[in-house]
Design a protein around this motif. Structure first.
Motif, PDB file in Angstrom:
ATOM      1  N   LEU A 128      50.268  32.661  33.401  1.00  0.00           N
ATOM      2  CA  LEU A 128      49.380  32.792  34.552  1.00  0.00           C
ATOM      3  C   LEU A 128      50.133  33.203  35.806  1.00  0.00           C
ATOM      4  CD1 LEU A 128      47.092  29.660  34.058  1.00  0.00           C
ATOM      5  CD2 LEU A 128      46.309  32.029  34.152  1.00  0.00           C
ATOM      6  N   SER A 129      51.370  32.732  35.956  1.00  0.00           N
ATOM      7  CA  SER A 129      52.109  32.975  37.190  1.00  0.00           C
ATOM      8  C   SER A 129      52.472  34.437  37.393  1.00  0.00           C
ATOM      9  CB  SER A 129      53.383  32.116  37.214  1.00  0.00           C
ATOM     10  OG  SER A 129      54.340  32.583  36.270  1.00  0.00           O
ATOM     11  N   VAL A 130      52.499  35.234  36.323  1.00  0.00           N
ATOM     12  CA  VAL A 130      52.912  36.635  36.456  1.00  0.00           C
ATOM     13  C   VAL A 130      51.816  37.630  36.070  1.00  0.00           C
ATOM     14  CG1 VAL A 130      55.368  36.152  36.162  1.00  0.00           C
ATOM     15  CG2 VAL A 130      53.953  36.597  34.142  1.00  0.00           C
ATOM     16  N   ALA A 131      50.637  37.141  35.731  1.00  0.00           N
ATOM     17  CA  ALA A 131      49.576  38.042  35.276  1.00  0.00           C
ATOM     18  C   ALA A 131      48.669  38.518  36.404  1.00  0.00           C
ATOM     19  CB  ALA A 131      48.733  37.363  34.194  1.00  0.00           C
ATOM     20  N   GLY A 132      48.690  37.826  37.542  1.00  0.00           N
ATOM     21  CA  GLY A 132      47.780  38.198  38.617  1.00  0.00           C
ATOM     22  C   GLY A 132      46.328  38.111  38.210  1.00  0.00           C
ATOM     23  N   ALA A 133      45.998  37.098  37.408  1.00  0.00           N
ATOM     24  CA  ALA A 133      44.663  37.029  36.808  1.00  0.00           C
ATOM     25  C   ALA A 133      43.780  35.950  37.409  1.00  0.00           C
ATOM     26  CB  ALA A 133      44.784  36.785  35.306  1.00  0.00           C
ATOM     27  N   VAL A 134      44.244  35.251  38.437  1.00  0.00           N
ATOM     28  CA  VAL A 134      43.415  34.184  39.007  1.00  0.00           C
ATOM     29  C   VAL A 134      43.138  34.419  40.481  1.00  0.00           C
ATOM     30  CG1 VAL A 134      44.088  32.414  37.357  1.00  0.00           C
ATOM     31  CG2 VAL A 134      45.472  32.761  39.401  1.00  0.00           C
ATOM     32  N   ALA A 135      43.373  35.636  40.967  1.00  0.00           N
ATOM     33  CA  ALA A 135      43.118  35.933  42.374  1.00  0.00           C
ATOM     34  C   ALA A 135      41.626  35.898  42.656  1.00  0.00           C
ATOM     35  CB  ALA A 135      43.686  37.307  42.729  1.00  0.00           C
ATOM     36  N   PRO A 136      41.181  35.126  43.665  1.00  0.00           N
ATOM     37  CA  PRO A 136      39.742  35.027  43.948  1.00  0.00           C
ATOM     38  C   PRO A 136      39.095  36.372  44.240  1.00  0.00           C
ATOM     39  CG  PRO A 136      40.956  33.315  45.113  1.00  0.00           C
ATOM     40  CD  PRO A 136      41.975  34.234  44.497  1.00  0.00           C
ATOM     41  N   ARG A 170      30.649  35.753  28.872  1.00  0.00           N
ATOM     42  CA  ARG A 170      29.808  35.324  30.002  1.00  0.00           C
ATOM     43  C   ARG A 170      30.579  34.466  31.000  1.00  0.00           C
ATOM     44  NH1 ARG A 170      26.522  34.582  25.430  1.00  0.00           N
ATOM     45  NH2 ARG A 170      26.875  32.334  25.434  1.00  0.00           N
ATOM     46  N   GLU A 171      31.846  34.175  30.702  1.00  0.00           N
ATOM     47  CA  GLU A 171      32.673  33.352  31.598  1.00  0.00           C
ATOM     48  C   GLU A 171      33.302  34.243  32.669  1.00  0.00           C
ATOM     49  OE1 GLU A 171      34.379  31.094  33.818  1.00  0.00           O
ATOM     50  OE2 GLU A 171      33.499  29.975  32.140  1.00  0.00           O
ATOM     51  N   PRO A 172      32.955  34.045  33.941  1.00  0.00           N
ATOM     52  CA  PRO A 172      33.462  34.944  34.980  1.00  0.00           C
ATOM     53  C   PRO A 172      34.905  34.689  35.383  1.00  0.00           C
ATOM     54  CG  PRO A 172      32.073  33.254  35.962  1.00  0.00           C
ATOM     55  CD  PRO A 172      31.987  33.067  34.466  1.00  0.00           C
ATOM     56  N   ARG A 173      35.445  33.511  35.063  1.00  0.00           N
ATOM     57  CA  ARG A 173      36.810  33.195  35.470  1.00  0.00           C
ATOM     58  C   ARG A 173      37.825  33.691  34.448  1.00  0.00           C
ATOM     59  NH1 ARG A 173      35.569  26.929  36.040  1.00  0.00           N
ATOM     60  NH2 ARG A 173      34.302  27.558  34.256  1.00  0.00           N
ATOM     61  N   CYS A 174      39.101  33.634  34.835  1.00  0.00           N
ATOM     62  CA  CYS A 174      40.180  33.931  33.891  1.00  0.00           C
ATOM     63  C   CYS A 174      40.129  32.924  32.743  1.00  0.00           C
ATOM     64  CB  CYS A 174      41.521  33.847  34.611  1.00  0.00           C
ATOM     65  SG  CYS A 174      42.959  33.989  33.528  1.00  0.00           S
ATOM     66  N   HIS A 223      41.184  38.514  32.041  1.00  0.00           N
ATOM     67  CA  HIS A 223      41.088  38.535  33.491  1.00  0.00           C
ATOM     68  C   HIS A 223      39.668  38.229  33.938  1.00  0.00           C
ATOM     69  CE1 HIS A 223      45.058  40.514  34.699  1.00  0.00           C
ATOM     70  NE2 HIS A 223      45.149  40.248  33.409  1.00  0.00           N
ATOM     71  N   PRO A 224      39.501  37.820  35.199  1.00  0.00           N
ATOM     72  CA  PRO A 224      38.144  37.512  35.682  1.00  0.00           C
ATOM     73  C   PRO A 224      37.198  38.682  35.496  1.00  0.00           C
ATOM     74  CG  PRO A 224      39.773  36.772  37.256  1.00  0.00           C
ATOM     75  CD  PRO A 224      40.510  37.561  36.220  1.00  0.00           C
TER      76      PRO A 224
END
Length: 305
Positions: A144-152, A181-185, A251-252
């Motif tokens: 997660l720390s290097v994927a840039g996949a949790v940016a709001p 259907r899950e919008p989050r990472c 990703h989101p």
């Protein structure tokens, strides 16, 4: 043991020996996911001084301990894995009741998340005893720390940990349909012999970006982001891409720009419903970003008051 780890043991004693380590407690210890240097000083100290070490695989753990110069007699290593966790947990509880300090380690990373350990901790807590965490390496947070996949800005903030999907094709397809259907990472784990099957199952998500992180912290570490629909071809492009243990990040979900329809629906719903309910329904109906709708709803309420 190399000279570098001899220095590490001395540093561990210097840094951690003065801290308090209560008797009759379970120490849940994170261990490296590949790179031996990722062990923490506190973990080295605790593994050296506990009365026993419960572990997922005694042979694997003995080899790990030997690397640091901490090899233990076989009687001090207790096998506790997914097939005997309930029974072995009671043996650990009895040792804790006798005042012993016991550490638990899984084969790699932080126990009790995807690896065994959760039942052990539950049994310890049910007995009124303490379980103390020694944080450290985790494949989930590393990826997660290097994927840039949790940016709001990409969509809903945060992430969901789903772990391993079902192995049966029909059940796996159902799980993927739910994840669509899950919008989050979404964080998944997968073994090398099933990664190609997982990639084919995820291909139905089309352009949704997916990050594959394999062999994390090891010599052949690789982290790549592809669209879901391109994953099978990317894996087939080189034999080594399907090797190693995988963390897979969906990703989101992409969020369409609000064309005004979201605000129109929100105004109508706010006339009849509480703010949170109105925002949720407006987002589901129009696909507009929930965070933006919530801010707009607060402004509407303030203007009306």
């Amino acid at each position: 043991m190399s000279a570098s780890f001899a220095s590490a043991l001395a540093a561990a004693h210097e840094a951690a020996a003065g801290q308090h380590y209560p008797q009759g407690a379970l120490y849940v210890v994170a261990t490296p996911i590949g790179n031996l240097a990722d062990i923490t000083l506190r973990a080295l100290h605790v593994l050296q001084h506990v009365d026993a070490i419960a572990c997922e695989d005694t042979r694997h753990t003995q080899a790990l301990l030997r690397s640091y110069g901490l090899e233990r007699p076989g009687a001090q290593l207790l096998a506790l894995h997914q097939h005997n966790e309930a029974e072995a947990a009671q043996a650990v509880v009895e040792r804790l009741r006798a005042g012993q300090r016991v550490a638990y380690v899984s084969d790699a990373g932080t126990p009790g998340v995807s690896d065994p350990g959760a039942r052990l901790v539950a049994a310890v807590q049910a007995a009124g005893l303490r379980a103390l965490p020694l944080p450290g390496a985790s494949s989930v947070t590393a990826a997660l720390s290097v994927a840039g996949a949790v940016a709001p800005a990409q969509g809903e903030p945060g992430f969901v940990f789903a772990g391993f999907l079902p192995t049966k094709a029909t059940e796996r397809a159902g799980a993927v349909a739910a994840l669509a259907r899950e919008p989050r990472c979404v964080v998944l784990l997968e073994a090398p012999h099933r990664i190609e099957e997982l990639a084919r199952a995820l291909a139905v998500l089309g352009p949704r970006p997916v990050t594959l992180a394999r062999e994390l912290t090891k010599q052949f570490e690789e982290i790549a982001t592809q669209s879901a629909q391109d994953l099978p071809a990317w894996l087939a492009g080189a034999p080594q891409r399907a090797r190693g243990e995988f963390v897979v990040l969906l990703h989101p979900m992409a969020v369409a720009q609000d064309d005004g329809e979201g605000l129109r629906v929100l105004h109508l719903l706010l006339a009849e419903l509480p703010v949170k309910t109105a925002v949720r329904l407006a987002a589901e109906i129009t696909g507009a970003p929930r965070n933006g709708l919530y801010d707009a709803a607060l402004e509407i309420k303030r203007a009306d008051s």
